[in-house]
Design an enzyme around this catalytic site. Structure first.
Site, PDB file in Angstrom:
ATOM      1  N   ASP A  82      13.163   4.947  25.896  1.00 21.00           N
ATOM      2  CA  ASP A  82      13.173   5.616  27.192  1.00 21.00           C
ATOM      3  C   ASP A  82      14.500   6.300  27.486  1.00 21.00           C
ATOM      4  O   ASP A  82      15.488   6.110  26.769  1.00 21.00           O
ATOM      5  CB  ASP A  82      12.826   4.608  28.306  1.00 21.00           C
ATOM      6  N   ASN A 151      11.067  -8.380  36.019  1.00 25.34           N
ATOM      7  CA  ASN A 151       9.709  -8.242  36.566  1.00 25.34           C
ATOM      8  C   ASN A 151       8.666  -8.063  35.461  1.00 25.34           C
ATOM      9  O   ASN A 151       7.521  -7.749  35.730  1.00 25.34           O
ATOM     10  CB  ASN A 151       9.641  -7.054  37.544  1.00 25.34           C
ATOM     11  N   HIS A 153       8.808  -5.825  32.958  1.00 26.43           N
ATOM     12  CA  HIS A 153       8.612  -4.480  32.403  1.00 26.43           C
ATOM     13  C   HIS A 153       9.113  -4.397  30.955  1.00 26.43           C
ATOM     14  O   HIS A 153      10.003  -5.131  30.547  1.00 26.43           O
ATOM     15  CB  HIS A 153       9.238  -3.388  33.289  1.00 26.43           C
ATOM     16  N   GLU A 158       6.630  -0.253  34.482  1.00 27.41           N
ATOM     17  CA  GLU A 158       6.809  -1.189  35.583  1.00 27.41           C
ATOM     18  C   GLU A 158       5.470  -1.849  35.941  1.00 27.41           C
ATOM     19  O   GLU A 158       4.412  -1.316  35.604  1.00 27.41           O
ATOM     20  CB  GLU A 158       7.320  -0.417  36.808  1.00 27.41           C
TER      21      GLU A 158
END
Ligand code: F6R
Length: 261
Positions: A82, A151, A153, A158
């Protein structure tokens, strides 16, 4: 014991190997050892790489192995997960810059063989499509190195209502912007979007290697391995991949019921 191995299964095959290491240094050496092994047997190996703090120790160990004359990156190709959007590759907050300073500038990799999604393309849809096409052309990376967000990801996928398959532009969540603000002078400087391999892009990898350390990752690791497969915990999709190794420290393993049983 320095490292303890446990297998997690998806009910059909022993597809996820979990190595719990005593500390970050041991974890980083183990992860680098796996990558080094692949490069040794396949000098033109195709590596999928990640940024963030988790893989920094792995990269340091790879650099050490290169400097010791044990590893040769001259034919290795890399594809990063990314990049922030919008951000130029030369910006010192970009993931491209991070990869240069944490790995590429210190080994003999040919920079023509390095691929990081373009976070500054005039046409971002085209940038996504052409990145995915490159991944298809190579038939998936040989091994994809991943970190994991608190979280759950992976890449910048996400928690959401549906898994997104291909490389795409994402809106970062407030928690991710908060977590990443430690690398920026002020939180307003953190880009709110990114271009990221999708869940489908990541799952194309022949092997997956996820590294995580610290108590902040304990819940995400437990949800990934012992919870349901859900887009609310993007990493839980790894339960469906046929070849996953997860290397963590004791703190990140704290919530694993099966490991502590
Ligand atoms: C980075 C990436 C992210 C990170 C994750 C964990 O390329 O794709 O998913 O792996 O945010 O970041 P750290 O390692 O900084 O805790």
């Amino acid at each position: 014991m320095e490292t303890k191995a446990t297998w997690y299964t998806n009910g059909k095959s022993k597809n996820v190997k979990v190595l719990v290491c005593k500390d970050y240094e041991t974890l980083s050496k183990k992860a680098a050892g796996i990558l080094a092994g692949i490069i040794s047997v396949k000098p033109d190996a195709i590596l999928g790489l990640a940024t963030g703090s988790s893989p920094v120790g792995t990269y340091q160990e790879l650099i050490r192995l290169y400097e010791a004359g044990i590893l040769d990156f001259s034919q290795v190709k890399t594809y990063n997960l990314d990049e922030y959007y919008p951000l130029e590759a030369t910006n010192d907050q970009s993931y491209h810059y991070f990869m240069n300073t944490n790995l590429f500038d210190h080994v003999n990799i040919d920079k023509n063989n390095v691929h990081v999604p373009d976070g500054n393309a005039a046409d971002m849809n085209e940038a996504c499509t052409s990145y995915e096409a490159m991944l298809d052309e190579i038939g998936g990376v040989d091994i994809q190195l991943l970190g994991i967000g608190g979280n759950g990801h992976i890449g910048f996928n996400e928690p959401t209502d549906t898994f997104v398959g291909p490389t795409h532009v994402v809106e970062l969540t407030e928690s991710t912007i908060q977590a990443n603000s430690r690398f920026f002078e002020k939180i307003e400087d953190v880009p709110t979007k990114a271009i990221s391999m999708g869940i489908g892009s990541i799952m194309k990898a022949k092997k997956i290697l996820l590294v995580a350390n610290g108590e902040g990752k304990a819940k995400a690791i437990a949800d990934t391995l012992e919870g349901p497969i859900t887009p609310q915990v993007p990493a839980s999709i790894l339960q469906l991949h046929h070849d996953v190794t997860i290397i963590i420290d004791e703190a990140a393993a704290a919530n694993l019921k099966e490991y502590h049983a």
